[in-house]
Design an enzyme around this catalytic site. Structure first.
Site, PDB file in Angstrom:
ATOM      1  N   CYS A 196       2.673  14.993  -0.082  1.00  0.00           N
ATOM      2  CA  CYS A 196       4.135  14.946   1.258  1.00  0.00           C
ATOM      3  C   CYS A 196       5.518  14.742  -0.042  1.00  0.00           C
ATOM      4  CB  CYS A 196       4.062  13.705   1.980  1.00  0.00           C
ATOM      5  SG  CYS A 196       2.727  12.990   2.936  1.00  0.00           S
ATOM      6  N   LEU A 248       2.376   7.490   8.257  1.00  0.00           N
ATOM      7  CA  LEU A 248       1.809   6.791   7.438  1.00  0.00           C
ATOM      8  C   LEU A 248       1.069   7.523   6.301  1.00  0.00           C
ATOM      9  CD1 LEU A 248      -1.446   8.253   7.634  1.00  0.00           C
ATOM     10  CD2 LEU A 248      -1.731   7.906   9.945  1.00  0.00           C
TER      11      LEU A 248
HETATM   12  C1  UGA Z   1       4.551   9.032   2.197  1.00  0.00           C
HETATM   13  C2  UGA Z   1       5.712   8.351   3.055  1.00  0.00           C
HETATM   14  O1  UGA Z   1       5.275   7.323   2.190  1.00  0.00           O
HETATM   15  C3  UGA Z   1       4.999   8.252   4.223  1.00  0.00           C
HETATM   16  O2  UGA Z   1       5.491   7.223   5.079  1.00  0.00           O
HETATM   17  C4  UGA Z   1       4.615   9.337   5.049  1.00  0.00           C
HETATM   18  O3  UGA Z   1       4.144   9.469   6.443  1.00  0.00           O
HETATM   19  C5  UGA Z   1       4.100  10.838   4.198  1.00  0.00           C
HETATM   20  O4  UGA Z   1       4.143  10.766   2.636  1.00  0.00           O
HETATM   21  C6  UGA Z   1       3.756  11.452   4.498  1.00  0.00           C
HETATM   22  O5  UGA Z   1       4.698  12.301   4.646  1.00  0.00           O
HETATM   23  O6  UGA Z   1       2.472  12.555   5.035  1.00  0.00           O
HETATM   24  P1  UGA Z   1       2.121   9.399   0.923  1.00  0.00           P
HETATM   25  O7  UGA Z   1       2.437  10.174   0.354  1.00  0.00           O
HETATM   26  O8  UGA Z   1       0.522   8.726   0.943  1.00  0.00           O
HETATM   27  O9  UGA Z   1       2.822   8.555   2.199  1.00  0.00           O
HETATM   28  O10 UGA Z   1       1.972   8.772  -0.325  1.00  0.00           O
HETATM   29  P2  UGA Z   1       2.942   7.198  -0.728  1.00  0.00           P
HETATM   30  O11 UGA Z   1       2.669   5.800  -0.542  1.00  0.00           O
HETATM   31  O12 UGA Z   1       4.317   7.172  -0.530  1.00  0.00           O
HETATM   32  O13 UGA Z   1       3.218   7.662  -2.480  1.00  0.00           O
HETATM   33  C7  UGA Z   1       4.059   8.598  -2.969  1.00  0.00           C
HETATM   34  C8  UGA Z   1       4.354   8.739  -4.254  1.00  0.00           C
HETATM   35  O14 UGA Z   1       5.239   8.055  -4.197  1.00  0.00           O
HETATM   36  C9  UGA Z   1       2.862   8.187  -5.048  1.00  0.00           C
HETATM   37  O15 UGA Z   1       2.752   9.541  -5.802  1.00  0.00           O
HETATM   38  C10 UGA Z   1       2.769   7.077  -5.142  1.00  0.00           C
HETATM   39  O16 UGA Z   1       2.545   6.267  -6.434  1.00  0.00           O
HETATM   40  C11 UGA Z   1       5.252   7.243  -5.744  1.00  0.00           C
HETATM   41  N1  UGA Z   1       5.362   5.704  -5.798  1.00  0.00           N
HETATM   42  C12 UGA Z   1       5.930   5.478  -4.436  1.00  0.00           C
HETATM   43  C13 UGA Z   1       5.814   5.177  -6.351  1.00  0.00           C
HETATM   44  O17 UGA Z   1       5.692   6.033  -7.749  1.00  0.00           O
HETATM   45  N2  UGA Z   1       6.343   4.337  -7.019  1.00  0.00           N
HETATM   46  C14 UGA Z   1       6.818   3.360  -6.013  1.00  0.00           C
HETATM   47  O18 UGA Z   1       7.164   1.899  -5.456  1.00  0.00           O
HETATM   48  C15 UGA Z   1       6.304   3.681  -4.106  1.00  0.00           C
END
Ligand code: UGA
Length: 435
Positions: free
Chosen positions: A264, A154
């Protein structure tokens, strides 16, 4: 059949698991060492900002299917299924620190009063579930138990949606009995045909790391593409859109930004590289993604300096401090690197965020803070948009222009329409976008 479950650790993952599993009809006890947190959870108060969780917490507390306690021994002895959701923070070499997992194992050994299934929810290095099994066998040779790896996928800010509508459930197990227990625990999802993938422990552990590392690589890739688009006059939004139309690529996670953060991706990418090193496998693709991400965070202030010269004495306002929208979490947020670089440049820093100010202020008391975006922007020379909060997507540009000293926006997330901002007299910098 509903199970008696305890979830050890009420951090992000444990809390959502406890709330979600009780909503599936199981009887769940959440355990934590922090009595203040337990007290507030029992009153239905969330210790974190996560949209949509509170009604589920309250509903399941009221139904009597959910409770929280600091008494780990009682909770363990009364449960058939034990979810481990304790922290596995990174050590200096990037590998995960399993001290908290080991301490729970010692408590389980003392309370192994019947067959129990120990389920690892925390993200743990490859080999940990086998290690847990062997430790338990060594310390409780006559105990009856199974160990299951059930990684969590998640996202913060979307936890409820992701818990109740997961793309898949991964269950690493060694016995048929453990598989049956897990089918019962997740019966609500199972009967709704959520794909459940059964595999061995190592495969389940690797699936979690591979998924996060792949997404991190995707983000670093699109960030580099945005840098290149900037240099040649291309438009990364159109590039990402066209790439995403190829089903093999998909349009998700192709949004350029200030570099990925959170608890994460940074931790898990480091951990999988450390695992590779241990087995003499060079994880060079992931290593490069980590390196690119580090550089990306520092390109932000560099780009401003290239464009506007020295930033000394300039008032710079950061819109967004959280590592992404819909959370108050600032762990590994790119805003940290940006503020460090700005402090070095001699700029005056003003910050705002809908949820993350308190966390950020504790780390950087020398910046000024304002919950109101326009107050934070008053007299600013440059505005940097770092987090993709919805309220920034629709910010009143007229009001923004009125309160700022110089009308300059650096939209690192590409959430505004460049042509609209320019039409209102702003100098607009995006991240690989033209119009
Ligand atoms: C991430 C994974 O998406 C989850 O599936 C996983 O369960 C979780 O880690 C974990 O291991 O517990 P999360 O860290 O909550 O989730 O956030 P994300 O939505 O994945 O974003 C992570 C980072 O990437 C953020 O800084 C976000 O801004 C960045 N991001 C995301 C981008 O810069 N571009 C994108 O297109 C998507």
């Amino acid at each position: 059949m509903a199970k008696e479950i305890c979830v050890i650790g009420t951090g992000y993952v444990g809390l959502i698991a406890a709330v979600g599993l009780s909503d599936f009809g199981n009887y769940v006890t959440g355990v934590d060492i922090d009595p203040k947190k337990i007290d507030s959870l029992n009153k239905g108060i969330l210790p974190i900002y996560e949209p949509g969780v509170e009604p589920y917490l309250k509903r399941n507390l009221q139904s009597g299917r959910l409770k929280f306690t600091v008494d780990i021994d009682k909770a363990l002895s009364e449960s058939q299924v034990i979810f481990l959701a304790v922290g596995t923070p990174p050590k200096k070499d990037g590998s995960a620190d399993l001290a908290q997992v080991e301490s729970v194992i010692n408590s389980i050994v003392k309370n192994l009063n019947g067959y129990k299934v120990i389920v690892t929810k925390s993200t743990v290095p490859v080999g940990t579930n086998r290690w847990i099994y062997e430790k338990l066998k060594e310390k409780a040779p006559t105990g009856t138990f199974d160990v299951v790896s059930n990684p969590e996928f998640l996202r913060e800010g979307k936890a409820i949606q992701d818990f109740f509508h997961p793309d898949r459930l991964v269950v690493g197990h060694e016995t048929g009995k453990a598989r049956e227990v897990m089918e019962d625990v997740y019966r609500s999802l199972f009967i709704n045909q959520t794909p459940m993938l059964f595999c061995n422990w190592e495969t389940a552990e690797l699936i979690k790391y591979a998924s996060n590392a792949f997404l991190a690589v995707k983000i670093s890739f699109i960030n580099e593409m945005a840098n290149l688009a900037d240099a040649v006059g291309g438009d990364v939004k159109q590039i990402a859109k066209a790439m995403g139309m190829d089903g093999r690529i998909s349009s998700k996670f192709l949004h350029p930004g200030p570099g990925y953060g959170g608890s994460c991706f940074p931790k898990d990418t480091q951990a999988i590289v450390a695992t590779g090193k241990k087995y003499q496998i060079d994880m060079s693709v992931i290593r490069q993604a980590i390196d690119a991400n580090e550089k990306q965070k520092h390109l932000i202030v560099k780009k401003l300096q290239e464009q506007f010269g020295t930033l000394e004495g300039k008032k710079i306002t950061l819109l967004g401090l959280a590592f992404k929208a819909e959370t108050d979490d600032i762990r590994e947020s790119s805003a940290i690197a940006v503020v460090e670089d700005l402090l070095e440049s001699g700029a005056q820093i003003s910050c705002t965020d809908p949820q993350a100010i308190d966390n950020f202020q504790a780390m950087f008391p020398q910046c000024s803070y304002n919950r109101d975006s326009f107050e934070a922007l008053t007299d600013a020379d440059i505005c940097i948009i770092l987090t993709d909060w919805n309220e920034y997507r629709n910010i009143d540009l007229q009001e923004m222009g009125r309160v700022m000293n110089e009308k300059v926006i650096f939209d690192v997330r590409n959430i505004l329409k460049p042509s609209s901002a320019r039409a209102m007299g702003f100098t607009y910098l995006g991240h690989g976008v033209q119009s």
